[in-house]
Scaffold this active site. Structure first.
Site, PDB file in Angstrom:
ATOM      1  N   LYS A   1      20.391 -63.534  15.352  1.00 22.97           N
ATOM      2  CA  LYS A   1      20.113 -62.992  14.020  1.00 22.97           C
ATOM      3  C   LYS A   1      21.294 -63.351  13.131  1.00 22.97           C
ATOM      4  O   LYS A   1      22.416 -62.874  13.325  1.00 22.97           O
ATOM      5  CB  LYS A   1      19.914 -61.476  14.063  1.00 22.97           C
ATOM      6  CG  LYS A   1      19.640 -60.875  12.689  1.00 22.97           C
ATOM      7  CD  LYS A   1      19.485 -59.366  12.734  1.00 22.97           C
ATOM      8  CE  LYS A   1      19.312 -58.795  11.328  1.00 22.97           C
ATOM      9  NZ  LYS A   1      19.222 -57.318  11.320  1.00 22.97           N
TER      10      LYS A   1
ATOM     11  N   TYR B   1      23.316 -60.596  17.305  1.00 21.73           N
ATOM     12  CA  TYR B   1      23.275 -60.276  15.884  1.00 21.73           C
ATOM     13  C   TYR B   1      24.667 -60.463  15.284  1.00 21.73           C
ATOM     14  O   TYR B   1      25.604 -59.755  15.635  1.00 21.73           O
ATOM     15  CB  TYR B   1      22.789 -58.836  15.712  1.00 21.73           C
ATOM     16  CG  TYR B   1      22.741 -58.305  14.300  1.00 21.73           C
ATOM     17  CD1 TYR B   1      22.787 -59.141  13.184  1.00 21.73           C
ATOM     18  CD2 TYR B   1      22.635 -56.940  14.087  1.00 21.73           C
ATOM     19  CE1 TYR B   1      22.736 -58.629  11.903  1.00 21.73           C
ATOM     20  CE2 TYR B   1      22.574 -56.415  12.803  1.00 21.73           C
ATOM     21  CZ  TYR B   1      22.625 -57.266  11.714  1.00 21.73           C
ATOM     22  OH  TYR B   1      22.581 -56.758  10.439  1.00 21.73           O
TER      23      TYR B   1
END
Length: 304
Positions: free
Chosen positions: A164, A136
């Site tokens: 992400k 992420y």
């Protein structure tokens, strides 16, 4: 095209609280069931939207267990990142034991490791915990960007299955998509306002805040784009646009907590140091939610 493990819509779930600050597990389970019934492709508890920063480790695991127990047929991707590799490893192991299907790992924040440090951090977790893992990247929160070379190198690890993307840098995200097309590696939008543009350059879906209150529209938008129906996807993107902007007028998850309350999904309570959404923003948010609800009623009425 290599088949991706992650595709579609994954709501970044809120953690609902009682008026006394305790976790409202009944509401949490209800939210998980509601989102699954709406057609989402998986659920992401205890990330930034789930106020993981103010949960104890035991609470963290209890939330994961509750969501796992509530759903029947969608994967649960647990947020287990930390700026401390040992702590992230402990949380990741506990999440695996709690039944999580995959992990979402924010890049280490505050201490700002170099790219070599990021590689070592993520490889350690991927070597030690045998679950699919999503890197992420959100530099606005962490103070450090996961560079494309780093993302591409991590994509070669069999347990690192996705990225992400919340850098706001379309060029960088496009490069990562381009350079990982031959890997079983999904690129997911981490910014609701950029989901459709990123799908257009080859992203595979989104980890979404707005999907907490508008799961059907979000799923329809993403599904349409993945199927190549960009006319419908654009229409839905613009329908959601005003709400999406309102959900980020103050620090996430402040507005989405208020939106959930307006829609009848728990209290607006949020743990300190975050505070409840300010009154002027609350009124505008309520108006946008009402507009979408009225549009739904109109559509259903026209369908009869």
């Amino acid at each position: 095209m290599t088949t991706q493990l992650f595709e579609g819509v994954y709501p970044a779930m809120v953690t609902p609280f009682e008026t006394d600050g305790r976790i409202d597990f009944e509401q949490l389970r209800a939210d998980a069931r509601r989102l699954e019934a709406a057609g989402v492709d998986g659920l992401v508890p205890v990330g930034s939207t789930g106020e993981s920063a103010t949960l104890s480790h035991d609470e963290h695991v209890e939330v994961i267990e509750a969501v796992v127990d509530a759903v029947e047929d969608v994967p649960v991707i647990a947020g287990t990142g930390s700026n401390n590799t040992r702590e992230a490893l402990e949380l990741s192991r506990r999440a695996a034991d709690a039944g999580a299907d995959a992990l979402l790992l924010i890049s280490p924040y505050y201490n700002k490791p170099e790219q070599d440090g990021l590689l070592e951090h993520y490889r350690t977790l991927a070597d030690e915990v045998d679950l699919p893992q999503i890197v992420y990247n959100v530099p606005s929160r962490t103070g450090r960007n996961v560079e494309p070379d780093t993302a591409v190198e991590l994509a070669s690890h069999p347990n690192i299955a996705g990225f992400k993307a919340a850098s706001g840098d379309v060029g960088q995200i496009s490069e990562i998509v381009e350079r990982t097309r031959d890997e079983a590696f999904a690129v997911l939008s981490g910014d609701d306002g950029m989901t459709l543009p990123l799908l257009s350059i080859g992203a595979d879906g989104c980890i979404s805040v707005v999907a907490n209150v508008e799961p059907e529209r979000t799923c329809a938008m993403v599904g349409s784009a993945l199927a190549g129906d960009y006319e419908r996807a654009r229409r839905l993107h613009h329908e959601l646009g005003p709400l999406t902007r309102q959900l980020f007028v103050e620090t996430n998850p402040i507005p989405i907590k208020e939106a959930m309350h307006i829609r009848g999904h728990g209290t607006p309570h949020i743990r300190s140091p975050l505070t409840r959404l300010s009154e002027p923003h609350r009124e505008t948010l309520e108006a946008e939610l009402r507009r979408l609800a009225e549009a739904d009623l109109k559509d259903r009425g026209g369908a009869r």
